[in-house]
Design an enzyme around this catalytic site. Structure first.
Site: not given
Length: 591
Positions: A327-329, A358
């Protein structure tokens, strides 16, 4: 091949681009201290960067008189067209877009509120025209100037002035001004909380309405591994079921957030949904770092975090390959690790990779790019260097400015002018539970990923060698969200250009957080989905929207079906044993 059995990389001398960074010379200490002092005074923002952008804009606009004249002509024309509405008895139709939520209240149609609203909208359009499409102005400087103009306009909006806002005026009349007294009480409470924080020390954890382990993060499980960086949580099978899909799911959240956004209340917990759907689920819980972790970098988070967790899950599930989701970074870290495994170990223990909002190509990082240039990063670097970390409130303030109308001014109006405390839900409470970022990790992410775009261009070095996403050869599932200020979906979509692997892209409604927390039954949810096969030609984002399948509802069942389609069989698996601690573990409870 196990992760720890990778062959040794070639010598660094053969690859100068992967040579380690030189230490900071002692004589630079004074420069760092001066820059750090300035950064504290500005909240980590670069005054130099903003000044250069403003100067560039003013000079370029100064030699574009035709554009200035055109903007004035449009403003004057609209002003003349609107003058009949200045009369109290006028019944002219609205001259502005009523879809603007700032003016949704019916009171804005009444005189004199409509006059103030229309004047503000004309001025907003005027300044927007003067900060767009100026010949010679760099794209980055244009974005900075437009952003600054928007901040000033939001500050001066009539909705933020009590006697210009019909909602506030109506409330003040009905409460005889008691709303202002209650708002002043709220302001004093918030100011006292802010002043209680000692500068230079990590901020304490705020009083949360929804506490992990009590109100949220309640899915049963055990911490089955712990080191100085992570706790690994294994969740128990759903009640009465021990037959699960053979391939477990490992979720890698971003280190800039508490992991339990994916395990909020039971009814909107992605973890619980996966467990009840027959998956064995593992979750990484990152330790909230302090100054002692200042030298933890991308390599540390990759080796001691992602790869250690992946190896542990692989071993605990009897050698089964793993569906990994980031998730995300956390997804960026997962993509980096997957590329490294593809380079060194033919994919290692990965069965598939899923990315939630991401980015892997940071050429267009959305509005976060406003804070990404060499001057801005030098200022932020100095601040983090002096502290050893970037504090949660410091990072949160930048995200608030990106969406100031919703995150700042709506709160000012509700809590300070209307005297109404915003009612917290589990997602709002989670958003207040901020984390810190180690100096080296955040600096490397900003310089190597956001500024240098090294992952997309094959320049990011892991283990002394560059990694390339083109080496990926496993099924990919990628989720973008329509209104994402952090990871714009068109930027997330660029992974199509970086790999030829089978890639299912899903675009869902919502933003960076609410679009991912999209449980079945959530009203108003929808998504588009399409699978690009390895031999298929590239489709642009617009072409994707034309060919993708549209469906109403949550995207979670679509992902579950995809995981099942890429799993081999069901097996019997017992619940985790005693473990080191019960879920949600200890790291998520630390301030």
């Amino acid at each position: 091949m196990r992760i720890d059995d990778r062959t040794s990389p070639p010598s660094l001398s053969a690859m100068p681009e992967c040579a380690p960074q030189a230490a900071i010379p002692a004589q630079v200490w004074m420069d760092k201290q001066i820059r750090a002092g300035l950064a504290r005074a500005t909240g980590g923002l670069s005054v130099i960067s903003a000044s250069l952008a403003g100067l560039d804009w003013a000079l370029q606009l100064g030699i574009s008189p035709a554009k200035i004249v055109q903007a004035w002509q449009v403003w004057l024309q609209h002003s003349i067209e609107d003058w009949p509405r200045l009369l109290p008895t006028a019944a002219e139709p609205p001259s502005v877009d009523l879809s603007d939520q700032r003016f949704a209240d019916a009171g804005w149609q009444d005189w004199p509120y409509r006059c103030w609203r229309d004047a503000f909208m004309r001025n907003e359009a005027f300044w927007e025209s003067l900060t767009q499409d100026i010949d010679g102005l760099s794209r980055h400087h244009q974005h900075i100037v437009a952003f600054c103009a928007r901040q000033w306009l939001d500050l001066l909006a009539p909705g933020n002035v009590w006697w210009m806002n019909p909602t506030i005026a109506r409330t003040a009349s009905s409460t005889f001004g008691a709303n202002f007294l209650q708002g002043a009480h709220h302001w004093l409470q918030d100011a006292s909380e802010l002043l209680s924080k000692v500068p230079g020390l990590p901020a304490g954890r705020p009083a949360l309405e929804f506490l992990p382990g009590r109100d949220v993060a309640r899915t049963p499980g055990k911490v089955v591994f712990r080191n100085a960086l992570i706790e690994l949580i294994e969740y128990a099978p759903a009640l009465g079921a021990n037959t699960v899909w053979r391939e477990p799911v490992l979720i890698v959240p971003s280190w800039i957030m508490r992991y339990y956004i994916l395990d909020l209340k039971p009814e909107d917990s992605l973890v619980r949904y996966l467990v009840e759907s027959g998956h064995t689920v593992f979750m990484i819980s990152w330790k909230n770092p302090d100054a002692s972790a200042r030298d933890f970098g991308l390599d540390t988070y990759l080796e001691a975090g992602l790869l250690t967790a992946l190896n542990t899950v692989h071993a605990r599930c009897d050698g089964a390959h793993v569906h990994a989701a980031g998730y995300c970074l956390g997804g960026t870290l997962l993509a980096t690790g997957a590329a490294m495994l593809a380079r060194d170990a033919a994919g290692g223990p990965l069965a598939s990779m899923t990315l939630f909002a991401s980015e892997t190509d940071f050429h267009d990082p959305g509005e976060l790019g406003l804070f990404i240039d060499k001057s801005s990063l030098a200022t932020l670097d100095a601040l983090m260097w002096s502290q050893g970390y970037l504090d949660g409130p410091q990072m949160k303030s930048a995200f608030q400015m990106l969406n100031a109308q919703d995150l700042i001014w709506s709160r000012v109006m509700s809590e300070y002018l209307l005297g109404q405390r915003l009612r917290a839900n589990d997602l709002v409470s989670w958003n207040r539970d901020t984390t810190r970022l180690p100096y080296r990790l955040h600096s490397e992410c900003l310089h190597k990923l956001f500024l240098g775009n090294e992952l997309a261009t094959g320049k990011l070095c892991v283990g002394g060698q560059p990694v390339a996403l083109s080496d990926l050869d496993l099924p990919l599932f990628v989720v973008g969200t329509e209104h994402d200020h952090v990871s714009p979906w068109r930027s997330v979509y660029k992974l199509h250009l970086l790999t030829k692997a089978e890639l299912t892209f899903l675009l869902t409604s919502g933003g960076h957080n609410a679009g991912i927390v999209s449980e079945p039954g959530h009203p108003g949810r929808r998504y588009h989905v399409h699978t690009r096969l390895p031999a298929a030609p590239y489709l642009s984002p617009e072409q994707f929207l034309n060919v993708a399948v549209y469906r109403d509802g949550s995207w979670w069942p679509a992902w579950h079906d995809w995981l099942v389609a890429h799993s081999t069989a069901r097996c019997t698996r017992q619940a985790p044993g005693q473990g080191l601690a019960d879920a949600p573990g200890t790291y998520v409870l630390e301030p």
